[in-house]
Motif scaffolding. Sequence first.
Motif, PDB file in Angstrom:
ATOM      1  N   ALA A 317       0.992  -1.185   0.395  1.00 23.43           N
ATOM      2  CA  ALA A 317      -0.258  -0.361  -0.022  1.00 23.43           C
ATOM      3  C   ALA A 317       0.962   1.012   0.351  1.00 23.43           C
ATOM      4  O   ALA A 317       1.769   1.494   1.117  1.00 23.43           O
ATOM      5  CB  ALA A 317      -0.643   0.333   1.234  1.00 23.43           C
ATOM      6  N   PRO A 318       0.557   2.062  -0.968  1.00 20.53           N
ATOM      7  CA  PRO A 318       1.778   2.874  -1.355  1.00 20.53           C
ATOM      8  C   PRO A 318       1.527   4.077   0.408  1.00 20.53           C
ATOM      9  O   PRO A 318       0.417   4.086   1.480  1.00 20.53           O
ATOM     10  CB  PRO A 318       1.093   4.041  -1.983  1.00 20.53           C
ATOM     11  CG  PRO A 318      -0.763   3.877  -2.418  1.00 20.53           C
ATOM     12  CD  PRO A 318      -0.332   2.509  -2.123  1.00 20.53           C
ATOM     13  N   VAL A 319       2.703   4.718   0.921  1.00 16.78           N
ATOM     14  CA  VAL A 319       2.143   5.388   1.951  1.00 16.78           C
ATOM     15  C   VAL A 319       1.339   6.286   2.002  1.00 16.78           C
ATOM     16  O   VAL A 319       0.155   7.165   2.909  1.00 16.78           O
ATOM     17  CB  VAL A 319       3.589   6.693   2.618  1.00 16.78           C
ATOM     18  CG1 VAL A 319       3.120   7.172   2.882  1.00 16.78           C
ATOM     19  CG2 VAL A 319       4.631   5.953   2.332  1.00 16.78           C
ATOM     20  N   VAL A 320       0.481   6.649   0.963  1.00 17.06           N
ATOM     21  CA  VAL A 320      -0.505   8.477   0.673  1.00 17.06           C
ATOM     22  C   VAL A 320      -1.405   8.107  -0.487  1.00 17.06           C
ATOM     23  O   VAL A 320      -0.863   7.476  -1.792  1.00 17.06           O
ATOM     24  CB  VAL A 320       0.047   9.259  -0.332  1.00 17.06           C
ATOM     25  CG1 VAL A 320      -0.479  10.732  -0.509  1.00 17.06           C
ATOM     26  CG2 VAL A 320       1.147  10.032   0.786  1.00 17.06           C
ATOM     27  N   PRO A 321      -2.907   6.704   0.325  1.00 18.31           N
ATOM     28  CA  PRO A 321      -3.038   6.442  -0.865  1.00 18.31           C
ATOM     29  C   PRO A 321      -3.761   7.072  -1.872  1.00 18.31           C
ATOM     30  O   PRO A 321      -4.529   7.387  -3.006  1.00 18.31           O
ATOM     31  CB  PRO A 321      -4.131   5.564  -0.241  1.00 18.31           C
ATOM     32  CG  PRO A 321      -4.060   5.991   1.257  1.00 18.31           C
ATOM     33  CD  PRO A 321      -2.058   6.317   1.432  1.00 18.31           C
TER      34      PRO A 321
END
Length: 834
Positions: A317-321
């Motif tokens: 999961a990206p740090v900033v979805p």
Amino acid sequence: MQDEEDTNGLERGGTAVAETGTDRADAAREAVVEEALARLGLDAKTRLLAGQDMWTLPALPEIGLQSLVMSDGPVGVRGVRWSADDPSVALPSPTALAASWDPELARRAGVLLAQEARRKGVHVLLAPTVNLHRSPLGGRHFEAYSEDPYLTGAIGTGYVTGVQSGGVGTTVKHFVANDAETDRFTVNNRVGERALRELYLAPFEAIVENARPWGIMTAYNQVNGTTMTEHHHLVNEVLRGEWGFDGFNVSDWMAARDTVGDINGGLDVAMPGPRTVYGAALARAVRNGRVAEATVDAAVRRVLRLAARVGILEGAAPVVPEPPAPVDGEALAREIARRSFVLVRNERAALPLRPNGTVALIGAAARDARVLGGGSATVFPARIVSPLDGLTAALPEGTLSYAVGADPATELAVAGQGFTLEAVCRDTDGTVIGTRSAPGGLIQWMGADLPDGVTYDTLHTVELTGTFTPRESGPHTFGIKGTGAFTLTVDGTTYYDDVQRPDKDGPFEALFAAPVPRAQAELTAGRPVDVSLTHVVRLPDDIPMKVITFALAHCAPRRDPDELIAEAARAARGADTAVVMVATTDRVESEGFDRTDLRLPGRQDDLVRAVAAANPNTVVVVNSGSPVELPWREDVAAVLLTWFPGQEGGAALADVLTGAHEPGGRLPTTWGSLADAPVTQVVPSDGQLTYDEGVFIGYRAWERAGRTPAYVFGHGLGYTDWSYESLEARPEGDGTVTARVRLRNTGGRPGREVVQVYLSPAEPDPGRPARRLAGFASVECGPGASAEVTVVLPRRAFEIWDEEAKAWVFVKGSYEIAAGRSIADHGLTAPINV
């Protein structure tokens, strides 16, 4: 990073600690990274550490890894195409951002740049530059923030936090002591350990601690005998060991030179590609026993961690979805510009301009604005608001006149105004294989950035072709920027058909060398003529990256300078206010070379003197990214510094001159004459540049030398007045000190003040600066209102680096804390013991 709700705890080393949402998310990403790493063979791992082209790393579909894309900054996001065809928002120069003394504004700039990066498919921004203004001659100072490490660290922290809050990585650069351009590929900078720690490493350390950057870029230069891409001590022991940096380390472009030395020195990624010292060469070094595979694994792990953070590693999961809310780029660029302008002189309340008064605007830079510096920081905005545009829109009709006065350009400039051009690509048979518009007359194609249908194997010539419509009649000069075989034709006449060779060797000589005049044609204003510049492409097989770069250059007819200056003086004499724009050029301030003096180019000093003699109400606007000498400063009513103000600079200038907004900037670096400057050396001797001055650069050096600059560090005026009423300082138990400052707006309009807090040992110590910036804060309030600000002086402000102990030492004793408007303003002081 965005924290999720904290719900439980973890046992770490026998100690129960709360596990935050960030901890859990990081752990989940790390698990994906480890699983992906375990599935890679040696060849794939070493390939991942080598650029596949100018700006990207290779995709590895077998582990669900997309190609990582990097792009130059720091004032905009260029993307993988270096072309005006692919426009970008252009913010003011980093010196301007630092002049705001506002980390929150820097954070907002970073959020905008993340938005731009995502729009262009960029995952990592090659910025910010946090090297220091050691000497005023540094040619790239416009791209760095300040002479002060504390201010640099604070602005850089805001910038990095903002970019990464948008899910885009940063690479804080250039690690470390890359403070000049002369011989930057090879110079050995000899820096004492104390100066290294207290000055040059300090901004990097602050940003690592406070913003957790996802990347660092190591510099070309050596530090104390070791090339930075191979500097095991500074990268592995200090950056990663002491500071706990967990991001990736990328080389400056073409800085990586030794396979074994680089990987063991802590360099993760060698750029650009496809020819690098990593890839197959690194795999051979592992198989030959010269490099441990675990060392390669550590580098790959850091690259995969970056990929996971930006959202291009499957399963992580990206740090900033979700990106932050959209930012209006034009509005923010305009706000940053006006808040960066520094009013250093304002006699007789010359500014703001009198309502409905007449204004004579003078200077070539007022019409053809210079909004950013030269080199890799260059981007191409969709629009540029010049000072002439901005003031024309803001002032009542009939109150503004314009005169050129004096042109700062002493050389040809890349074709722009009046040209309509496209690039036509042909093969060896002369068949057209691709086209691309070239509105700026500049070709800079790197790596895979070629027009559709064009490959390096089939490309033989590139022709810049189109029309030029002159603004003035007379002899127009045309020239060529670049190296190789060229044919130049203007209005049906071929003026040059030969090979243009470089004046000196260097990997970027074609990028930074001056244009060479090759033709002069008599043209008529308003009558279009055909122009053509054809370049034969020859790329040696052994070059590390494929680059095609050249430009058509031009210079309008030169009128007699004395006549132009006299014309400007007549215009000034008939106006209520004369506004003179003076500027540097990209042949004065640019990446690739340092300055040799601080004078304004051309006859601009003569112009200011003539206008000031004709009109005592003369306002001079200085359009430069870093200090220039202003020998006439006491003879004019006002001096306003606008740095390189970005694409909205003209609109911001109108805001400030008319009084719609006050100038908000304070000097982030000292302005003075070259003759008086205490530290100037940028040219190495026998390959070495010794930082003999130790910890004394900038205002520290000026105070130590007992010299008075033109304008001191921190100086800046607004359109209201302030009274500092009280200062209280209290030591805290952790070695910090809390200072509370009360001040009042005693003027007649709302304003913003930057409260600067300086720290001095009570007893003079020749080994320590007489005073240093220890904290700052800003306040806004209306006329007659008061406000209180709290400034926390960090423990580090009371520490020095002990070279024998190789450690930070807290220096107990008596100090004086001063709160004021600049390094020279000691209006409020308070003693304190720590």
